[in-house]
Motif scaffolding. Structure first.
Motif, PDB file in Angstrom:
ATOM      1  N   PHE A   1     -52.100 -28.132   3.190  1.00  0.00           N
ATOM      2  CA  PHE A   1     -53.111 -27.200   3.677  1.00  0.00           C
ATOM      3  C   PHE A   1     -53.041 -27.069   5.198  1.00  0.00           C
ATOM      4  O   PHE A   1     -53.118 -25.971   5.754  1.00  0.00           O
ATOM      5  N   ILE A   2     -52.865 -28.192   5.881  1.00  0.00           N
ATOM      6  CA  ILE A   2     -52.795 -28.189   7.346  1.00  0.00           C
ATOM      7  C   ILE A   2     -51.578 -27.398   7.816  1.00  0.00           C
ATOM      8  O   ILE A   2     -51.657 -26.607   8.766  1.00  0.00           O
ATOM      9  N   GLN A   3     -50.459 -27.597   7.150  1.00  0.00           N
ATOM     10  CA  GLN A   3     -49.236 -26.912   7.560  1.00  0.00           C
ATOM     11  C   GLN A   3     -49.311 -25.410   7.286  1.00  0.00           C
ATOM     12  O   GLN A   3     -48.925 -24.598   8.123  1.00  0.00           O
ATOM     13  N   GLU A   4     -49.844 -25.048   6.106  1.00  0.00           N
ATOM     14  CA  GLU A   4     -49.857 -23.634   5.740  1.00  0.00           C
ATOM     15  C   GLU A   4     -50.979 -22.864   6.435  1.00  0.00           C
ATOM     16  O   GLU A   4     -50.765 -21.777   6.961  1.00  0.00           O
ATOM     17  N   ILE A   5     -52.185 -23.430   6.455  1.00  0.00           N
ATOM     18  CA  ILE A   5     -53.325 -22.731   7.041  1.00  0.00           C
ATOM     19  C   ILE A   5     -53.368 -22.919   8.555  1.00  0.00           C
ATOM     20  O   ILE A   5     -53.633 -21.987   9.312  1.00  0.00           O
ATOM     21  N   GLY A   6     -53.075 -24.150   8.992  1.00  0.00           N
ATOM     22  CA  GLY A   6     -53.090 -24.424  10.430  1.00  0.00           C
ATOM     23  C   GLY A   6     -51.842 -23.978  11.141  1.00  0.00           C
ATOM     24  O   GLY A   6     -51.785 -23.980  12.370  1.00  0.00           O
ATOM     25  N   LYS A   7     -50.808 -23.618  10.355  1.00  0.00           N
ATOM     26  CA  LYS A   7     -49.559 -23.083  10.901  1.00  0.00           C
ATOM     27  C   LYS A   7     -48.898 -24.023  11.904  1.00  0.00           C
ATOM     28  O   LYS A   7     -48.335 -23.599  12.902  1.00  0.00           O
ATOM     29  N   GLY A   8     -48.995 -25.318  11.605  1.00  0.00           N
ATOM     30  CA  GLY A   8     -48.311 -26.295  12.444  1.00  0.00           C
ATOM     31  C   GLY A   8     -48.867 -26.383  13.852  1.00  0.00           C
ATOM     32  O   GLY A   8     -48.210 -26.899  14.748  1.00  0.00           O
ATOM     33  N   THR A   9     -50.099 -25.914  14.059  1.00  0.00           N
ATOM     34  CA  THR A   9     -50.650 -25.891  15.407  1.00  0.00           C
ATOM     35  C   THR A   9     -51.022 -27.284  15.901  1.00  0.00           C
ATOM     36  O   THR A   9     -51.357 -28.171  15.126  1.00  0.00           O
TER      37      THR A   9
ATOM     38  N   SER B   1     -61.674 -36.484  -1.366  1.00  0.00           N
ATOM     39  CA  SER B   1     -61.212 -36.550  -2.762  1.00  0.00           C
ATOM     40  C   SER B   1     -59.873 -35.839  -2.963  1.00  0.00           C
ATOM     41  O   SER B   1     -59.254 -35.962  -4.019  1.00  0.00           O
ATOM     42  N   ILE B   2     -59.396 -35.099  -1.950  1.00  0.00           N
ATOM     43  CA  ILE B   2     -58.130 -34.372  -2.037  1.00  0.00           C
ATOM     44  C   ILE B   2     -56.985 -35.308  -1.632  1.00  0.00           C
ATOM     45  O   ILE B   2     -57.100 -36.069  -0.668  1.00  0.00           O
ATOM     46  N   SER B   3     -55.895 -35.256  -2.342  1.00  0.00           N
ATOM     47  CA  SER B   3     -54.775 -36.146  -2.047  1.00  0.00           C
ATOM     48  C   SER B   3     -54.193 -35.855  -0.667  1.00  0.00           C
ATOM     49  O   SER B   3     -54.298 -34.733  -0.149  1.00  0.00           O
ATOM     50  N   GLU B   4     -53.577 -36.858  -0.071  1.00  0.00           N
ATOM     51  CA  GLU B   4     -52.989 -36.701   1.263  1.00  0.00           C
ATOM     52  C   GLU B   4     -51.901 -35.621   1.257  1.00  0.00           C
ATOM     53  O   GLU B   4     -51.785 -34.837   2.208  1.00  0.00           O
ATOM     54  N   LYS B   5     -51.137 -35.566   0.179  1.00  0.00           N
ATOM     55  CA  LYS B   5     -50.070 -34.561   0.086  1.00  0.00           C
ATOM     56  C   LYS B   5     -50.637 -33.150   0.143  1.00  0.00           C
ATOM     57  O   LYS B   5     -50.119 -32.271   0.856  1.00  0.00           O
ATOM     58  N   GLN B   6     -51.734 -32.922  -0.585  1.00  0.00           N
ATOM     59  CA  GLN B   6     -52.360 -31.603  -0.594  1.00  0.00           C
ATOM     60  C   GLN B   6     -53.012 -31.284   0.748  1.00  0.00           C
ATOM     61  O   GLN B   6     -52.987 -30.135   1.206  1.00  0.00           O
ATOM     62  N   ARG B   7     -53.587 -32.299   1.385  1.00  0.00           N
ATOM     63  CA  ARG B   7     -54.192 -32.082   2.696  1.00  0.00           C
ATOM     64  C   ARG B   7     -53.132 -31.676   3.716  1.00  0.00           C
ATOM     65  O   ARG B   7     -53.335 -30.752   4.516  1.00  0.00           O
TER      66      ARG B   7
ATOM     67  N   MET C   1     -59.704 -32.059   7.427  1.00  0.00           N
ATOM     68  CA  MET C   1     -58.442 -32.580   6.899  1.00  0.00           C
ATOM     69  C   MET C   1     -57.573 -33.147   7.999  1.00  0.00           C
ATOM     70  O   MET C   1     -56.901 -34.169   7.825  1.00  0.00           O
ATOM     71  N   TYR C   2     -57.586 -32.493   9.138  1.00  0.00           N
ATOM     72  CA  TYR C   2     -56.821 -32.990  10.280  1.00  0.00           C
ATOM     73  C   TYR C   2     -57.335 -34.367  10.700  1.00  0.00           C
ATOM     74  O   TYR C   2     -56.556 -35.272  10.988  1.00  0.00           O
ATOM     75  N   LYS C   3     -58.642 -34.521  10.724  1.00  0.00           N
ATOM     76  CA  LYS C   3     -59.227 -35.801  11.152  1.00  0.00           C
ATOM     77  C   LYS C   3     -58.821 -36.932  10.246  1.00  0.00           C
ATOM     78  O   LYS C   3     -58.488 -38.028  10.710  1.00  0.00           O
ATOM     79  N   VAL C   4     -58.883 -36.697   8.931  1.00  0.00           N
ATOM     80  CA  VAL C   4     -58.639 -37.796   7.999  1.00  0.00           C
ATOM     81  C   VAL C   4     -57.156 -38.101   7.832  1.00  0.00           C
ATOM     82  O   VAL C   4     -56.758 -39.215   7.504  1.00  0.00           O
ATOM     83  N   THR C   5     -56.276 -37.099   8.060  1.00  0.00           N
ATOM     84  CA  THR C   5     -54.847 -37.356   7.965  1.00  0.00           C
ATOM     85  C   THR C   5     -54.246 -37.732   9.313  1.00  0.00           C
ATOM     86  O   THR C   5     -53.198 -38.367   9.392  1.00  0.00           O
ATOM     87  N   LYS C   6     -54.935 -37.285  10.398  1.00  0.00           N
ATOM     88  CA  LYS C   6     -54.531 -37.609  11.769  1.00  0.00           C
ATOM     89  C   LYS C   6     -53.125 -37.125  12.081  1.00  0.00           C
ATOM     90  O   LYS C   6     -52.383 -37.743  12.846  1.00  0.00           O
TER      91      LYS C   6
END
Length: 396
Positions: A315-323, A306-312, A389-394
């Motif tokens: 989240f991946i960039q900020e929390i996952g730190k580009g890993t 339900s979260i927009s792709e932009k927000q996902r 989020m990583y799975k659904v945005t790939k």
């Protein structure tokens, strides 16, 4: 006539077009039947289902006329709604022929046949039970497309009186990805299901290779050790696992299965069918190696979807730190099993067939990479959301 008006509004909502009302003489209607009933497109449903029988076993011409409830006149289709014997007139609804499919036309016929205002009192024959379920499946798909929790349509009148729809049932949706040359036949599937359930099964085709079916709760969860929600869920999962294995071993292709907790189909058929379809969609998006997708196991996935792709992505960039951590299949498998086993280190090591210290090394590596220790409850939630989020945005 209020129930007729309500029915008209329901039908218009399903087919997406307006039905115009006409009143013609009985003579005009009968003449139209004589002129148009010879066309194959105007053969009544009962007649079509008997087309393979010998000519002398078919219905007589007068009976055939009584069976005809709709006429395709080329540019428009007309449906006989009722009659006024005193005025010797017939009330009809009409709409452009191109605006409805054959399935929608048969659904309208079925609904009108069930309505008490029809002077003939006709109903579909038992031989047409399969066709009734096909029509119900088309109606159900249309309702799912426009479904919202605050706007649901009741079952069409012919179906909400069926005993099977008024009893508490467990509903299932099965989707198949099969080669065109090996499509699963609904009749064959129905027999297979009945052999597994040990009783008659109501099988509703939703699409070319998608079906909804139902069974009594006692058949599905009767062997639950305790009378609790969790025990019933565990029993239902075990039942689905056996059912999936049976279907997958019998037919070619890939299958996906979802099931509901007990409900009364008369009141919840659209809602539950929509939920089961959504669960299969979520399961296929987030867990590509799994084939059984139960709604209560996909609550986080539903939230993430339900979260927009932009927000996902943010989240991946900020929390996952580009890993690129999740690009590693070993790390991915480790986390998925770790979360599925409630973050139990010992059980996860056993499932992965590795030493406990090896697993701890992998978890420490994840902590060093993104700063979250998944052995900690709050960190585990964040990393699980990040993984989904990583799975659904790939992408990261």
């Amino acid at each position: 006539m209020k129930h007729i008006l309500d029915l008209k509004q329901q039908i218009e909502a399903v087919i997406g077009t307006t039905l115009d009302e006409y009143e013609i003489t009985m003579l005009e209607w009968n003449q139209s039947i004589e002129n148009l009933s010879g066309l194959e497109v105007n053969q009544p449903l009962f007649i079509q289902s008997k087309a393979h029988e010998e000519e002398d076993e078919r219905m007589t011409g007068s009976c055939m006329s009584a069976e005809i409830i709709s006429l395709d006149a080329g540019e428009r289709i007309f449906f006989r709604v009722g009659s006024n014997p005193d005025e010797n007139t017939v009330v009809c609804w009409g709409c452009p022929s191109a605006s409805i499919t054959m399935e929608a036309r048969r659904l309208i016929e079925l609904l009108l046949r069930s309505n008490s205002s029809l002077d003939s009192g006709l109903s579909l024959q038992n031989d047409d039970a399969d066709q009734q379920l096909v029509i119900l499946g088309r109606w159900l798909q249309n309702q799912i497309k426009v479904y919202s929790s605050d706007n649901t349509e009741p079952l069409p009148t012919p179906f909400n009186t069926f005993d099977e729809f008024q009893k508490e049932k467990v509903l299932f949706v099965l989707q198949g990805e099969t080669p065109d040359s090996q499509r699963v036949d609904s009749n064959v599937l129905n027999k297979l299901l009945e052999s597994y359930f040990g009783e008659e099964v109501t099988l509703i085709p939703l699409d070319a290779q998608e079906w909804l079916f139902m069974s009594d709760e006692t058949v599905v969860t009767g062997e639950a050790d305790e009378d609790t929600a969790e025990a019933r869920k565990d029993s239902l999962l075990a039942f689905c696992s056996g059912l999936y294995e049976l279907v997958a071993s019998e037919f070619a292709g890939v299958f996906h299965l979802s099931a509901s907790l007990p409900c009364i189909p008369k009141h919840a058929l659209v809602q539950v069918a929509s939920l089961l379809q959504e669960s299969i969609h979520l399961g296929r998006s987030f867990h590509v190696t799994q084939h059984i997708h139960l709604p209560w196991e996909l609550q986080l996935e539903q939230l993430v979807a339900s979260i927009s792709e932009k927000q996902r992505l943010r989240f991946i960039q900020e929390i996952g730190k580009g890993t690129l951590l999740f690009d590693d299949s070993e790390t991915l498998a480790t986390l998925e099993i770790f979360f599925s086993l409630d973050c139990n280190v010992s059980e996860t090591a056993k499932r992965l067939f590795i030493h406990r210290n090896t697993l701890i090394y992998r978890l420490d590596k994840i902590k060093q990479e993104i700063g979250y220790d998944v052995r900690n409850f709050k960190s585990a939630i964040i990393v699980q959301l990040l993984l989904l989020m990583y799975k659904v945005t790939k992408k990261v």
